[in-house]
Design an enzyme around this catalytic site. Structure first.
Site, PDB file in Angstrom:
ATOM      1  N   ASP A  42       2.352  -0.377   3.018  1.00  0.00           N
ATOM      2  CA  ASP A  42       3.206  -0.387   1.826  1.00  0.00           C
ATOM      3  C   ASP A  42       2.648  -1.422   0.867  1.00  0.00           C
ATOM      4  O   ASP A  42       1.578  -1.992   1.130  1.00  0.00           O
ATOM      5  CB  ASP A  42       4.674  -0.679   2.217  1.00  0.00           C
ATOM      6  CG  ASP A  42       5.649   0.080   1.336  1.00  0.00           C
ATOM      7  OD1 ASP A  42       5.614  -0.127   0.119  1.00  0.00           O
ATOM      8  OD2 ASP A  42       6.426   0.911   1.856  1.00  0.00           O
ATOM      9  N   HIS A 114       3.355   3.100  -3.397  1.00  0.00           N
ATOM     10  CA  HIS A 114       3.507   2.163  -2.265  1.00  0.00           C
ATOM     11  C   HIS A 114       2.138   1.744  -1.713  1.00  0.00           C
ATOM     12  O   HIS A 114       1.973   1.572  -0.498  1.00  0.00           O
ATOM     13  CB  HIS A 114       4.368   2.779  -1.148  1.00  0.00           C
ATOM     14  CG  HIS A 114       5.833   2.843  -1.489  1.00  0.00           C
ATOM     15  ND1 HIS A 114       6.667   1.749  -1.387  1.00  0.00           N
ATOM     16  CD2 HIS A 114       6.607   3.860  -1.940  1.00  0.00           C
ATOM     17  CE1 HIS A 114       7.897   2.107  -1.760  1.00  0.00           C
ATOM     18  NE2 HIS A 114       7.886   3.383  -2.102  1.00  0.00           N
ATOM     19  N   GLU A 177       8.807   7.714  -4.009  1.00  0.00           N
ATOM     20  CA  GLU A 177       8.942   6.691  -5.053  1.00  0.00           C
ATOM     21  C   GLU A 177       7.627   6.369  -5.769  1.00  0.00           C
ATOM     22  O   GLU A 177       7.317   5.203  -5.993  1.00  0.00           O
ATOM     23  CB  GLU A 177       9.530   5.414  -4.438  1.00  0.00           C
ATOM     24  CG  GLU A 177      10.910   5.628  -3.865  1.00  0.00           C
ATOM     25  CD  GLU A 177      11.465   4.403  -3.174  1.00  0.00           C
ATOM     26  OE1 GLU A 177      12.678   4.184  -3.277  1.00  0.00           O
ATOM     27  OE2 GLU A 177      10.702   3.661  -2.505  1.00  0.00           O
TER      28      GLU A 177
HETATM   29  C1  ACM Z   1      12.473   5.642   1.105  1.00  0.00           C
HETATM   30  O1  ACM Z   1      13.496   5.050   1.429  1.00  0.00           O
HETATM   31  N1  ACM Z   1      11.786   5.269   0.045  1.00  0.00           N
HETATM   32  C2  ACM Z   1      11.949   6.750   1.872  1.00  0.00           C
END
Ligand code: ACM
Length: 406
Positions: A42, A114, A177
Site C-alpha cells: 500500500d 495505493h 480507490e
Molecule cells: C477498501 O477498503 N479500500 C477496500
C-alpha cells in the site's frame, strides 16, 4: 460450507510478522476459515521481499514516521521509523503452515492506486515519474501507475515472482480507490490517451486492469479485485472475482453480471471498526460493528464467499489485532458456515483452543476486559459512524466513483 471462508490482514499499514500470521492462521482454522488474504502493499509499506526488484522491500518497507491520530484530523506523527517485510523464507513457512491446516494464502499487490511504497522504490512507473516517499499518513493518496508498456513489463515480473511464492488459485490486485483523474496531470499520459483514442480516465483504468488480467491469466491464476474496479464500468470491467466492500447492491450487480463475488462489506465485516462506540475503546477508524451486527449478517445467495477485513492503520500490535478479531471472527464463521444451536455454545466449544494458542479475546463484559487504553496508536476519536459510512459507500459504488469521506 461456503467455498471462500476468508480473513484479510493488512500488514502494510502496520507490519505483522510471520509468527503472528502463523498464529492467526491457527486461530482461524479452529473456526473453519480456509483463506487468509494478505494485504501486502500500500502507500504506507511494501511488505514482501523481492529478489527481482529488491528496492521494493529495501526502500518500500521503511517509512520515516506514522500518523498517530485519526485520518479525519490534521495529521500528527509519532516521529518513529516503521519497517518490516516478509522474507521469501517467511512466505514459504506461512504457506506451508496454511497447507497443514487446509488453508490458502492469497497475496494482494495493490495497483494502480495505493502504490506509494512501490513508487518510492521505482518512481519511473508513476505519474510524471515524480519522487515519492513511503507515506506515513492514513487515507487515500494521489499515487497512480502509468498505463505504459514498461509498467506492465514490470508488473508481469512482480506478479511472476509473487506467483512462485504463493501457490494459491487467486492473486488479488487491489484496484480500489484509484484517483484516476490524476492521469490527466501527466502530459505524457494525456498525449498517449489521445493517441489511443481514450476519451476518459475510466477508459484508461479499464485498459489498465485488462492488461493486468492478461498477466494474471498468463500465470495460470484467477484475478480478484475490490469492487471499485468492477463498479467503474460493469459492462467493460475484467472478468475478475469481485470482492465487494461497499454493500449488497454492488455485490448483487456483480452477481447479475456473472462474476464470482466475495462479500466483505464495511458493515459488518470491517473489524478495524470498534465493537462499541466508547472512549474506553482504543482509537479506531470508526464504529460500531458489534458482535450482534456480525451475528445478524446475511450473505447474498450465490456468493462464493465471505471475508472479514482487519485493516491496520490504527492497529500496531498483535494483542490489539486479536482484540479486534475476537470474538467477531468466530461470530462471522458461525453465521456464515458454522453449525450448532446457538453462538454461545459454538464459541464455548472452541474457546479452549484459542486459549491454548494464547489468543486475546475481547470480553463482552466490560469489567473483564483487559486494560486496553495502551493498545491504540493515539487518543480516542469518534471517527466514522458506520451507518453514514455505508450510505456514502453504497452511493459511490452505484455511481462508479471513489468514495469521498470528508
Ligand atoms: C477498501 O477498503 N479500500 C477496500
Amino acid at each position: 460450507m461456503m467455498r471462500w471462508r476468508g480473513a484479510m490482514l493488512d500488514i502494510s499499514r502496520h507490519y505483522f510478522d510471520a509468527a503472528f500470521i502463523k498464529k492467526t492462521l491457527s486461530s482461524l482454522a479452529i473456526f473453519d476459515y480456509n483463506t487468509l488474504h494478505l494485504h501486502l502493499t500500500d502507500d504506507q509499506g511494501w511488505r514482501l521481499e523481492s529478489k527481482v526488484f529488491p528496492l521494493l522491500h529495501e526502500v518500500g518497507s521503511i517509512r520515516k514516521q506514522s500518523q498517530n491520530n485519526h485520518g479525519l484530523l490534521e495529521p500528527t506523527y509519532d516521529g518513529k521509523e516503521h519497517s518490516g517485510y516478509l522474507t521469501q523464507d517467511d512466505v514459504r513457512e506461512i504457506v506451508s503452515h496454511a497447507n497443514s491446516l487446509g488453508m490458502q494464502v492469497i497475496p494482494e499487490i495493490n495497483i494502480p492506486g495505493h502504490t506509494g511504497a512501490l513508487l518510492a522504490a521505482y518512481p519511473q512507473f508513476g505519474i510524471n515519474k515524480a519522487a515519492v516517499e513511503v507515506s506515513g499518513r492514513w487515507g487515500i493518496s494521489d499515487y497512480l501507475l502509468r498505463p505504459f508498456p514498461e509498467t506492465f513489463e514490470f508488473l508481469e515480473k512482480v506478479f511472476q515472482e509473487v506467483a512462485t511464492l504463493f501457490p494459491s488459485e487467486y492473486i488479488h490486485v487491489g484496484g480500489d480507490e484509484s484517483l484516476i483523474d490524476n492521469w490527466l496531470k501527466d502530459p505524457e499520459v494525456v498525449a498517449w490517451m489521445k493517441n489511443q483514442d481514450f476519451l476518459t480516465t475510466k477508459d484508461v483504468f479499464i485498459y489498465f486492469m485488462r492488461e493486468v488480467e492478461k498477466i494474471i491469466k498468463g500465470l495460470g491464476k484467477k484475478m480478484v479485485t475490490w469492487d471499485d474496479a468492477f463498479a467503474f464500468d460493469p459492462e467493460q470491467a475484467t472478468q475478475a472475482t469481485v470482492m465487494s466492500w461497499r454493500g449488497d447492491a454492488i455485490a448483487q450487480i456483480a452477481l447479475d453480471h456473472g462474476r464470482e463475488v466475495i462479500q466483505g462489506p464495511v458493515f459488518p465485516t470491517y473489524f478495524d471498526y470498534s465493537q462499541e462506540v466508547s472512549e474506553s475503546e482504543p482509537l479506531a477508524i470508526g464504529g460500531p460493528v458489534t458482535l450482534d451486527d456480525v451475528l445478524a449478517f446475511i450473505p447474498l445467495p450465490g456468493v462464493t464467499g465471505v471475508q472479514f477485513q482487519l485493516w491496520s492503520e490504527y492497529i500496531q500490535s498483535p494483542v490489539h489485532a486479536e482484540y479486534m478479531m475476537w470474538p467477531r471472527a468466530a461470530a462471522l464463521a458461525y453465521r456464515c458456515w458454522g453449525k450448532g444451536e446457538d453462538f454461545e455454545s459454538y464459541f464455548a466449544e472452541r474457546k479452549a483452543k484459542l486459549d491454548e494458542l494464547g489468543v486475546t479475546i475481547r470480553d463482552q463484559n466490560p469489567l473483564k476486559r483487559l486494560n486496553i487504553a495502551h493498545l491504540g496508536i493515539g487518543e480516542y476519536y469518534r471517527g466514522f459512524d458506520t451507518d453514514q459510512m455505508m450510505q456514502t459507500l453504497e452511493k459511490s459504488a452505484i455511481a462508479g466513483e471513489v468514495a469521498e469521506f470528508n
